[in-house]
Motif scaffolding. Structure first.
Motif, PDB file in Angstrom:
ATOM      1  N   SER A 242      -2.361   2.694  -9.399  1.00 16.50           N
ATOM      2  CA  SER A 242      -1.332   3.857  -8.651  1.00 16.50           C
ATOM      3  C   SER A 242      -2.278   4.850  -8.265  1.00 16.50           C
ATOM      4  O   SER A 242      -3.425   5.333  -8.696  1.00 16.50           O
ATOM      5  N   CYS A 243      -1.598   5.621  -7.183  1.00 18.28           N
ATOM      6  CA  CYS A 243      -2.591   6.722  -6.597  1.00 18.28           C
ATOM      7  C   CYS A 243      -1.889   8.235  -7.070  1.00 18.28           C
ATOM      8  O   CYS A 243      -2.523   9.130  -6.847  1.00 18.28           O
ATOM      9  N   GLY A 244      -0.889   8.007  -7.698  1.00 25.75           N
ATOM     10  CA  GLY A 244      -0.291   9.455  -8.112  1.00 25.75           C
ATOM     11  C   GLY A 244       0.637  10.283  -7.076  1.00 25.75           C
ATOM     12  O   GLY A 244       1.018  11.319  -7.283  1.00 25.75           O
ATOM     13  N   CYS A 245       0.627   9.562  -5.804  1.00 27.55           N
ATOM     14  CA  CYS A 245       1.588  10.220  -4.768  1.00 27.55           C
ATOM     15  C   CYS A 245       2.989  10.322  -5.089  1.00 27.55           C
ATOM     16  O   CYS A 245       3.304   9.272  -5.920  1.00 27.55           O
ATOM     17  N   ASP A 246       3.766  11.192  -4.822  1.00 28.39           N
ATOM     18  CA  ASP A 246       5.143  11.376  -4.970  1.00 28.39           C
ATOM     19  C   ASP A 246       5.864  10.471  -3.738  1.00 28.39           C
ATOM     20  O   ASP A 246       5.835  10.807  -2.902  1.00 28.39           O
TER      21      ASP A 246
ATOM     22  N   ILE B 167       0.793  -1.380   0.205  1.00 24.94           N
ATOM     23  CA  ILE B 167      -0.050   0.039  -0.100  1.00 24.94           C
ATOM     24  C   ILE B 167       0.837   1.120   0.206  1.00 24.94           C
ATOM     25  O   ILE B 167       1.990   1.176   0.498  1.00 24.94           O
ATOM     26  N   CYS B 168       0.158   2.287  -0.665  1.00 22.47           N
ATOM     27  CA  CYS B 168       1.202   3.623  -0.476  1.00 22.47           C
ATOM     28  C   CYS B 168       1.096   4.142   0.813  1.00 22.47           C
ATOM     29  O   CYS B 168       0.409   4.119   1.581  1.00 22.47           O
ATOM     30  N   ASN B 169       2.372   4.517   1.364  1.00 21.79           N
ATOM     31  CA  ASN B 169       2.582   4.827   2.649  1.00 21.79           C
ATOM     32  C   ASN B 169       2.231   6.289   2.897  1.00 21.79           C
ATOM     33  O   ASN B 169       2.096   6.734   3.878  1.00 21.79           O
ATOM     34  N   ARG B 170       1.579   6.970   1.783  1.00 20.22           N
ATOM     35  CA  ARG B 170       1.163   8.243   1.952  1.00 20.22           C
ATOM     36  C   ARG B 170      -0.445   8.413   2.274  1.00 20.22           C
ATOM     37  O   ARG B 170      -1.013   8.908   2.998  1.00 20.22           O
ATOM     38  N   CYS B 171      -1.231   7.688   1.212  1.00 22.07           N
ATOM     39  CA  CYS B 171      -2.711   7.777   1.129  1.00 22.07           C
ATOM     40  C   CYS B 171      -3.371   6.291   1.493  1.00 22.07           C
ATOM     41  O   CYS B 171      -4.340   6.383   1.547  1.00 22.07           O
ATOM     42  N   GLY B 172      -2.439   5.344   1.641  1.00 21.97           N
ATOM     43  CA  GLY B 172      -2.882   3.922   1.932  1.00 21.97           C
ATOM     44  C   GLY B 172      -3.739   3.229   0.644  1.00 21.97           C
ATOM     45  O   GLY B 172      -4.294   2.290   0.989  1.00 21.97           O
TER      46      GLY B 172
HETATM   47 ZN   LIG Z   1      -0.823   7.435  -2.415  1.00 23.34          ZN
END
Ligand SMILES: [Zn+2]
Ligand SMILES: [Zn+2]
Length: 183
Positions: free
Chosen positions: A158-162, A146-151
């Motif tokens: 993909s969520c697009g977080c940097d 999981i993305c550690n910024r937005c989960g």
């Molecule tokens: Zn994210």
């Protein structure tokens, strides 16, 4: 569930077979609580070896729902356990030989499944499941986690977080730079 093994002690070589349901719908340990998705009846064979020694052959087949180590999605995890242990009913302080050692600090004392001549099937099964739990479960070998910024579960897109990992010194410099920019 308690099974009294006393009748077995009357004669060396005597055998008792038992098929019984595991009386649990979920499995809790310090690692968490896992749902038992599926279970087959457990099979036990108790054999009197003489001198109060009983050989216990057990067959346990269950499926647990264990969260993936990376993305937390529940993974069906099959445990097929076949085990043989010898217990001594004349000395219940040291009932289990061999595979258990006191170094394991488990929630249940796994040596307390024999009390007098009674064998606690549920406690025994609990201890067996516990020692056979996989250290780590992955939903698939290349799980993206999981993305550690937005989960966001990155297996689903993909969520697009940097998520570029920065060198800590670079991150500090960037922080200073950004605070100047905001002024
Ligand atoms: Zn994210
Ligand atoms: Zn996963």
């Amino acid at each position: 569930m308690l099974i009294d093994l006393h009748p077995l002690l009357s004669q060396k070589g005597k055998v008792k077979q038992l098929e019984t349901e595991l009386e649990m719908d979920s499995f809790s340990s310090k690692m968490g609580t896992y749902q038992i998705i599926d279970k087959k009846p457990m099979n036990f064979v108790f054999t009197n070896l003489g001198d109060g020694n009983i050989l216990v052959d057990a067959d346990i087949d269950i499926a647990l729902g264990i969260p993936c180590d990376r993305c937390l999605e529940v993974v069906r995890t099959q445990l097929k356990i076949q085990t043989s242990i010898e217990v001594n009913l004349s000395d219940t302080d040291e009932v289990a030989l061999g595979k258990y050692d006191s170094e394991d600090d488990e929630i249940l004392d796994e040596n307390d499944f024999v009390n007098g001549t009674e064998f606690d099937v549920t406690k025994f099964a609990y201890g067996e499941i516990l020692v056979n739990l996989p250290m780590k479960v992955l939903c698939k070998e290349n799980c993206k986690g999981i993305c550690n910024r937005c989960g966001t579960n990155l297996n689903h897109g993909s969520c697009g977080c940097d998520t570029t990992e920065l060198d800590p010194r670079m991150a500090k410099a960037l922080e200073v730079f950004n605070s100047f920019k905001e002024v």
